[in-house]
Design an enzyme around this catalytic site. Sequence first.
Site, mmCIF file in Angstrom:
data_model
loop_
_atom_site.group_PDB
_atom_site.id
_atom_site.type_symbol
_atom_site.label_atom_id
_atom_site.label_comp_id
_atom_site.label_asym_id
_atom_site.label_seq_id
_atom_site.Cartn_x
_atom_site.Cartn_y
_atom_site.Cartn_z
ATOM 1 N N ARG A 23 -8.614 -23.672 -87.338
ATOM 2 C CA ARG A 23 -9.414 -23.107 -88.370
ATOM 3 C C ARG A 23 -9.971 -23.814 -88.298
ATOM 4 N NH1 ARG A 23 -4.515 -27.396 -90.502
ATOM 5 N NH2 ARG A 23 -5.051 -28.209 -88.665
ATOM 6 N N ASP A 62 14.189 -25.391 -71.608
ATOM 7 C CA ASP A 62 16.091 -25.019 -71.313
ATOM 8 C C ASP A 62 16.570 -25.341 -70.247
ATOM 9 O OD1 ASP A 62 18.360 -23.496 -71.523
ATOM 10 O OD2 ASP A 62 17.516 -22.457 -73.143
ATOM 11 N N THR A 109 2.511 -34.415 -80.102
ATOM 12 C CA THR A 109 1.363 -35.841 -80.436
ATOM 13 C C THR A 109 2.095 -36.697 -81.927
ATOM 14 O OG1 THR A 109 0.005 -33.794 -81.236
ATOM 15 C CG2 THR A 109 -1.003 -35.567 -79.283
ATOM 16 N N ASP A 135 1.570 -19.634 -76.171
ATOM 17 C CA ASP A 135 1.799 -21.750 -76.233
ATOM 18 C C ASP A 135 3.661 -21.447 -77.286
ATOM 19 O OD1 ASP A 135 1.555 -24.080 -76.867
ATOM 20 O OD2 ASP A 135 0.840 -23.975 -78.715
ATOM 21 N N LYS A 156 5.737 -23.563 -75.242
ATOM 22 C CA LYS A 156 6.291 -24.299 -74.830
ATOM 23 C C LYS A 156 8.086 -24.428 -74.232
ATOM 24 C CE LYS A 156 3.556 -27.165 -77.926
ATOM 25 N NZ LYS A 156 3.223 -25.970 -78.997
ATOM 26 N N LYS A 200 -5.087 -18.720 -78.486
ATOM 27 C CA LYS A 200 -3.868 -19.127 -77.738
ATOM 28 C C LYS A 200 -3.581 -18.331 -79.439
ATOM 29 C CE LYS A 200 -3.087 -23.438 -79.653
ATOM 30 N NZ LYS A 200 -1.401 -22.982 -80.194
HETATM 31 O O1 C5P Z 1 -6.638 -26.376 -86.538
HETATM 32 P P1 C5P Z 1 -6.452 -26.736 -85.368
HETATM 33 O O2 C5P Z 1 -7.684 -26.371 -84.643
HETATM 34 O O3 C5P Z 1 -5.765 -27.397 -85.804
HETATM 35 O O4 C5P Z 1 -5.370 -26.178 -84.335
HETATM 36 C C1 C5P Z 1 -4.840 -26.269 -83.072
HETATM 37 C C2 C5P Z 1 -3.537 -25.948 -82.568
HETATM 38 O O5 C5P Z 1 -4.046 -26.329 -81.296
HETATM 39 C C3 C5P Z 1 -2.734 -25.228 -83.346
HETATM 40 O O6 C5P Z 1 -2.492 -24.367 -82.611
HETATM 41 C C4 C5P Z 1 -1.862 -26.803 -82.770
HETATM 42 O O7 C5P Z 1 -0.005 -26.529 -82.721
HETATM 43 C C5 C5P Z 1 -1.711 -26.706 -81.529
HETATM 44 N N1 C5P Z 1 -2.028 -28.038 -81.389
HETATM 45 C C6 C5P Z 1 -2.348 -29.569 -82.500
HETATM 46 N N2 C5P Z 1 -2.165 -30.825 -81.421
HETATM 47 C C7 C5P Z 1 -0.993 -31.270 -80.648
HETATM 48 C C8 C5P Z 1 -0.524 -29.725 -79.977
HETATM 49 C C9 C5P Z 1 -0.884 -28.298 -80.145
HETATM 50 O O8 C5P Z 1 -2.755 -29.469 -83.025
HETATM 51 N N3 C5P Z 1 -0.852 -32.633 -80.301
#
Ligand code: C5P
Length: 238
Positions: A218, A68, A127, A63, A65, A36
């Site tokens: 991460r 518009d 979220t 991603d 999003k 992603k």
């Molecule tokens: O590092 P981590 O596992 O927290 O990354 C989660 C990914 O999913 C990030 O790119 C974050 O922006 C995305 N994301 C999220 N929660 C959401 C929507 C997207 O963590 N509700």
Amino acid sequence: MPGEGRNPILVAIDTPELDLARALSQSLAGAVGGIKLGLEFFNAHGPAGVTQVAGNRGDLFLDLKYHDIPNTVAGAVRAAVKLQPMILNVHAGGGPAMMRAALEAAEEGSDRLGIARPKIIAVTVLTSMDDGDLDAVGQKGPSTDQVVRLARLTQDCGLAGVVCSPREIAAIRDACGPDFTLVVPGIRPAGAAVGDQKRVMTPRQAIDAGADWLVIGRPITGAPDPAAAARDIMRELA
Ligand code: C5P
């Protein structure tokens, strides 16, 4: 539900550093189901950077999003399709005409190029927003009701699915059935650092709850050996 043996991990490569993104993508090929790339990377390196990192492997979730007017979103989607994404997304809050325009642009654009059609999915309620934030922008809570309302609208418009948090999986599955694609971030392998995520599930819990794709950043990208971390997650899922 992912089929037998399918790798449901989409690794979130959240960095503005091109070399790091490219190295992660290369080292994780084969260990994850896709990558992603989001606004942070795209705004730093643009379409050319995306191509360098994702190549034409066909496993990219772009991603960005979109939100518009329909004509503008359709144009953005037609341009993005050239990057051969597997998944693209829009905000469901852009409304039905915008979502349908995105879908039509994706179908026309990919058919014209003779490449696979990307799945178009929607973001329902970010979220990061609680019921008070929803109220402030004039949307009716509780947030799960608004999530389900927008997921149903997304499905009615013919889109493939939504991005949702682990705790929304059950309600959306109930409302939208088994064929609606659920892409789920907020995943933490047992024992991993939670970081800034507030409500997490393990990969196993999320798949059991009905997730199709797990967005994991991460815990994989920050591991000393990212490919080994991804394989450990797959073992947990086996
Ligand atoms: O590092 P981590 O596992 O927290 O990354 C989660 C990914 O999913 C990030 O790119 C974050 O922006 C995305 N994301 C999220 N929660 C959401 C929507 C997207 O963590 N509700």
